[in-house]
Design a protein around this motif. Structure first.
Motif, short mmCIF file in Angstrom:
data_model
loop_
_atom_site.label_atom_id
_atom_site.label_comp_id
_atom_site.label_asym_id
_atom_site.label_seq_id
_atom_site.Cartn_x
_atom_site.Cartn_y
_atom_site.Cartn_z
N LEU A 52 0.75 36.77 71.58
CA LEU A 52 -0.29 36.43 72.25
C LEU A 52 -1.52 37.75 72.53
CD1 LEU A 52 1.53 35.16 75.70
CD2 LEU A 52 -0.05 34.21 74.45
N THR A 53 -0.91 38.91 72.58
CA THR A 53 -1.46 40.49 72.72
C THR A 53 -2.51 40.08 71.48
OG1 THR A 53 0.18 41.13 74.13
CG2 THR A 53 -1.68 42.45 73.03
N ALA A 54 -1.76 39.35 69.94
CA ALA A 54 -2.80 39.78 68.52
C ALA A 54 -3.27 38.74 68.87
CB ALA A 54 -1.78 39.67 67.66
N PHE A 55 -3.41 38.12 69.42
CA PHE A 55 -4.13 36.64 69.32
C PHE A 55 -6.01 36.99 70.34
CE2 PHE A 55 -6.37 32.86 71.83
CZ PHE A 55 -6.47 31.79 70.72
N ALA A 56 -5.34 37.17 70.99
CA ALA A 56 -6.64 38.03 72.22
C ALA A 56 -7.53 39.24 70.46
CB ALA A 56 -6.32 38.84 73.22
N PHE A 57 -7.09 40.29 70.39
CA PHE A 57 -7.19 40.78 69.83
C PHE A 57 -8.37 40.70 68.37
CE2 PHE A 57 -4.60 44.81 71.42
CZ PHE A 57 -5.59 45.45 71.94
N ALA A 58 -7.41 39.64 67.87
CA ALA A 58 -8.25 38.64 66.42
C ALA A 58 -9.36 37.44 66.96
CB ALA A 58 -6.78 38.38 65.59
N ARG A 59 -9.03 36.81 67.99
CA ARG A 59 -9.78 35.73 68.16
C ARG A 59 -10.42 35.79 69.61
NH1 ARG A 59 -9.24 34.72 63.54
NH2 ARG A 59 -8.71 32.78 62.94
N LEU A 60 -10.39 36.37 70.43
CA LEU A 60 -11.26 36.54 71.70
C LEU A 60 -11.87 37.89 71.78
CD1 LEU A 60 -8.53 35.78 73.59
CD2 LEU A 60 -9.89 33.77 72.54
N LYS A 61 -13.15 36.99 72.66
CA LYS A 61 -13.88 38.35 72.72
C LYS A 61 -13.72 38.69 73.71
CE LYS A 61 -17.81 37.24 69.78
NZ LYS A 61 -18.50 35.83 69.51
N PHE A 62 -13.75 40.27 74.47
CA PHE A 62 -14.20 40.51 76.03
C PHE A 62 -14.21 42.41 75.67
CE2 PHE A 62 -9.63 41.56 73.77
CZ PHE A 62 -9.13 42.65 73.94
N LYS A 63 -14.86 42.67 76.97
CA LYS A 63 -15.62 43.94 76.62
C LYS A 63 -14.05 44.89 76.90
CE LYS A 63 -18.70 43.76 80.63
NZ LYS A 63 -18.69 43.60 81.95
N GLY A 64 -14.60 46.34 75.93
CA GLY A 64 -14.52 47.11 75.41
C GLY A 64 -12.95 46.90 74.39
N LYS A 65 -12.86 45.99 73.76
CA LYS A 65 -12.17 45.06 73.03
C LYS A 65 -11.74 46.35 72.08
CE LYS A 65 -11.55 41.56 69.46
NZ LYS A 65 -11.89 40.64 68.86
N ASN A 66 -12.78 47.25 71.09
CA ASN A 66 -12.15 47.97 70.02
C ASN A 66 -11.82 49.01 71.62
OD1 ASN A 66 -13.82 46.13 68.55
ND2 ASN A 66 -16.05 47.70 68.64
N LEU A 67 -12.19 49.83 72.27
CA LEU A 67 -11.24 51.03 72.52
C LEU A 67 -10.22 50.66 72.52
CD1 LEU A 67 -11.68 53.83 74.28
CD2 LEU A 67 -12.18 51.54 76.57
N TRP A 68 -10.26 48.94 73.62
CA TRP A 68 -8.19 48.94 73.81
C TRP A 68 -7.75 48.90 72.52
CZ3 TRP A 68 -6.22 49.88 77.89
CH2 TRP A 68 -7.05 49.51 79.21
N PHE A 69 -8.53 48.64 71.41
CA PHE A 69 -7.69 48.54 70.20
C PHE A 69 -7.08 49.26 69.68
CE2 PHE A 69 -7.20 47.45 65.50
CZ PHE A 69 -6.41 46.41 65.70
N ALA A 70 -8.18 50.75 69.76
CA ALA A 70 -8.42 51.83 69.32
C ALA A 70 -6.98 52.61 69.82
CB ALA A 70 -9.23 53.07 69.46
N LEU A 71 -6.97 52.39 71.38
CA LEU A 71 -5.77 52.99 72.43
C LEU A 71 -4.47 52.49 72.05
CD1 LEU A 71 -7.03 52.94 75.81
CD2 LEU A 71 -6.61 54.79 74.47
N MET A 72 -4.69 51.18 71.06
CA MET A 72 -3.22 50.07 71.04
C MET A 72 -2.86 51.19 69.67
SD MET A 72 -1.70 47.93 69.02
CE MET A 72 -3.12 47.15 68.31
N MET A 73 -3.87 51.81 68.61
CA MET A 73 -3.35 52.08 67.66
C MET A 73 -3.22 53.20 67.47
SD MET A 73 -3.52 50.13 65.11
CE MET A 73 -3.49 50.53 63.78
N ILE A 74 -3.07 54.26 68.63
CA ILE A 74 -2.89 55.41 69.17
C ILE A 74 -1.18 55.31 69.17
CG2 ILE A 74 -2.42 57.82 70.59
CD1 ILE A 74 -5.99 56.89 69.93
N THR A 75 -0.86 54.52 69.62
CA THR A 75 0.11 54.61 70.75
C THR A 75 1.50 54.60 69.38
OG1 THR A 75 0.37 52.09 70.60
CG2 THR A 75 -0.15 53.47 72.48
N LEU A 76 0.35 53.87 68.09
CA LEU A 76 1.17 53.24 67.01
C LEU A 76 1.59 54.83 66.42
CD1 LEU A 76 1.96 50.75 65.17
CD2 LEU A 76 0.58 51.20 64.00
N MET A 77 0.82 55.84 66.67
CA MET A 77 0.83 56.86 65.65
C MET A 77 1.32 58.02 66.23
SD MET A 77 -3.02 58.38 64.68
CE MET A 77 -3.87 57.25 64.84
#
Lengths: 280, 282
Positions: free
Chosen positions: B95-120
């Motif tokens: 579900l989350t991936a669908f939102a990141f890949a297909r939906l437009k929402f405010k601050g998407k890039n920021l949230w994506f970056a934060l998500m990737m940081i948790t990976l690191m």
């Protein structure tokens, strides 16, 4: 259409964001905050400023494990990546039984770190038996034992990534280089390596971070013996937090230092290799 | 003719080299298998893989478990935790991936970056605050601290994997579905989800396996033996009563590998594809 998209977006995003905040951002901020507190009980504490950070370095223990971990990770990253790449090159030449070999090389990755550690502990001890020593006699044995274990566990996984990278190189590119008279070495340096740069990036990144995170294997193989000399960061932090009352805040301060360190290394590595990829 | 012969010789050397390597890789696994049939006192002294005296005692003794808790309890606990984790990861990360890949929402890039940081970032810095949080909630010695976060899509690795996969699907399909009056949720359930099945299987597989093999989190949160999982049960053999029973421990280790090996051999292509997806630049 655009409108309906925006209307529905919160449905997907909001729960994730809320949860993300609860599960990651808050603990993260709390984690940094807690490192400035002395715990009176596990649930309560008083503010002590940078005291915990000073205590973290009061004896050599943390610095030793930091240095041990850095050396371990550098060597493992190099050996795993060279090994995995070599295997990938060997197993993309259409040899008979390629698939079986790929499977065999990947298999160690299925075994949990704790079991792996015990198996290797006994195997290494078996080999050291004639010398009358064990893996915890000398930190040198523990160090190389961990390197071997780490290689054995990760080479197959990284190999799969490299194989995918190599198979993604357009055959025309290789043929063109051959026609231009590229020998094996030139081919490797000027065609293959630049083409698989993204795979190198991701593999270095994965091995680097897992080298710093290693816990289960460390605990099972040497448990930090002799005398904490093979204790890596994760284990050191764990022991500080759980095995010494009154030192929970110190454990947390170490964790913060550790996180900053890993973040810096990972970012540097990603920046360097991404810029290299763009040059290539 | 001569060239053909050197070529043949080269291939032969190469093959022998790979076979030698493969045997080296297999050695510890075979050693484990051999050790599980050796009487405990011989495990340390016998270098050979093949047991000179084979016995099933280790399996019998191991299955009996420790104290009043049988080893079947540990298996049951591990299965419960792993199946729940795998399902939760597959549903909520997708579900989350669908939102990141297909939906437009405010601050998407920021949230994506934060998500990737948790990976690191290593999870150690959040370990203690999380422990304290779950303790406040009274969740210590339950499966909740291990399973519930998975329902909140906290495994960034799988979100990333699924985002990569969804980005690779042509957008035309969901655009035409929108024109036909399909809602966003409909696009997800009717189009994206069925198309991401391979990636979802990869997610299920890896979440199951990584939870199965994980020791750290279980060690943190589970405190009474009847809640213990397989890796913790294995460890009990080594430090209970000072008399370590390596034989039963290795026997149960062998059993603990069976689910992983079955999954791997029956769904191998999903493993390979999943790992490869993360290695290709997105």
């Amino acid at each position: 259409m655009q409108k309906s998209m925006r209307r529905y977006a919160p449905l997907f995003v909001l729960p994730a964001l809320v949860c993300f905040t609860i599960a990651f951002l808050i603990p993260m901020i709390a984690g940094v905050t807690l490192s400035f507190f002395k715990f009176t009980t596990v649930l309560d504490g008083t503010f002590v400023g940078v005291e915990n950070y000073k205590l973290a370095f009061i004896n050599n223990e943390f610095a030793t494990s930091l240095w041990f971990n850095v050396r371990f990770t550098i060597i493992s990253v190099i050996t795993i990546n060279i090994g995995a790449f070599t295997l990938a090159m060997l197993l993309t030449r259409g040899l008979r039984g390629t698939n079986t070999f790929r499977t065999i090389f990947f298999m160690p990755n299925l075994i949990g770190g704790i079991v792996l550690g015990w198996i290797w502990q006994l195997i290494i001890n078996g080999f050291l038996l004639p010398k009358g020593v064990t893996i915890v006699t000398d930190p040198k044995y523990g160090f190389w034992g961990l390197v071997v274990l780490m290689n054995w566990q990760n080479i197959g996984y990284m190999m799969v990534i490299y194989i995918a990278g190599i198979q993604n190189i357009p055959t025309e590119l290789i043929e063109a280089a051959r026609i231009d008279g590229a020998g094996n070495r030139t081919m490797l340096a000027n065609v293959i390596l630049p083409s698989i740069a993204p795979s190198i990036t991701i593999c270095t990144f994965l091995t680097l971070t897992s080298g710093f995170r290693l816990f289960d294997q460390n605990l099972a193989l040497t448990a930090g013996d002799p005398g904490k000399q093979t204790e890596m960061l994760a284990l050191n932090i764990f022991n500080t937090f759980y095995r010494r009352t009154g030192f929970e805040g110190v454990g947390q301060a170490k964790a913060v230092i550790f996180t900053i360190l890993v973040a810096l290394i990972a970012l540097t590595q990603l920046t360097i290799s991404r810029s290299r990829e763009e040059e290539a | 003719m001569n060239r053909k012969q050197t070529d043949l010789a080269k291939r032969l050397v190469l093959n022998l080299f790979i076979i030698a390597l493969a045997l080296g890789m297999l050695y510890p696994i075979l050693w484990l298998l051999g050790a599980s049939f050796k009487p405990s006192n011989r495990i340390f002294t016998e270098v050979s893989i093949w047991p000179s005296v084979a016995t099933l005692d280790n399996y019998r003794e191991g299955w009996r478990g420790i104290g009043i808790v049988g080893f079947d309890t540990f298996f049951k606990n591990s299965f419960v935790i792993c199946i729940l984790s795998a399902l939760a990861n597959a549903i909520f990360c997708s579900l989350t991936a669908f939102a990141f890949a297909r939906l437009k929402f405010k601050g998407k890039n920021l949230w994506f970056a934060l998500m990737m940081i948790t990976l690191m970032l290593p999870s150690h810095v959040t370990t203690i605050p999380r422990y304290i949080m779950f303790r406040r909630m009274g969740w210590i010695n339950t499966f909740l601290p291990i399973v519930v976060p998975k329902f909140f899509a906290t495994d960034a690795f799988f979100i990333f994997l699924l985002v990569q996969f969804i980005r690779g699907l042509p957008r035309d399909i969901d655009e035409s579905a929108t024109i036909d009056g399909c809602s966003k949720f409909g696009i997800y359930t009717r189009i994206i989800m069925p198309l991401t099945v391979p990636a979802l299987i990869t997610t299920l597989l890896f979440s199951f396996l990584w939870t199965w093999d994980d020791f750290f989190n279980q060690l943190l949160y589970l405190t009474s033996p009847n809640k213990y999982t397989v890796p913790m049960g294995l460890r009990l053999f080594l430090d209970s009563s000072g008399m370590s029973s390596w034989g039963p421990m290795f026997a149960m280790s062998v059993l603990s590998l069976i689910p992983a090996f079955i999954l791997f051999f029956s769904l191998q292509k999903y493993f390979v594809r999943g790992i490869a997806t993360t290695g290709i630049k997105g």
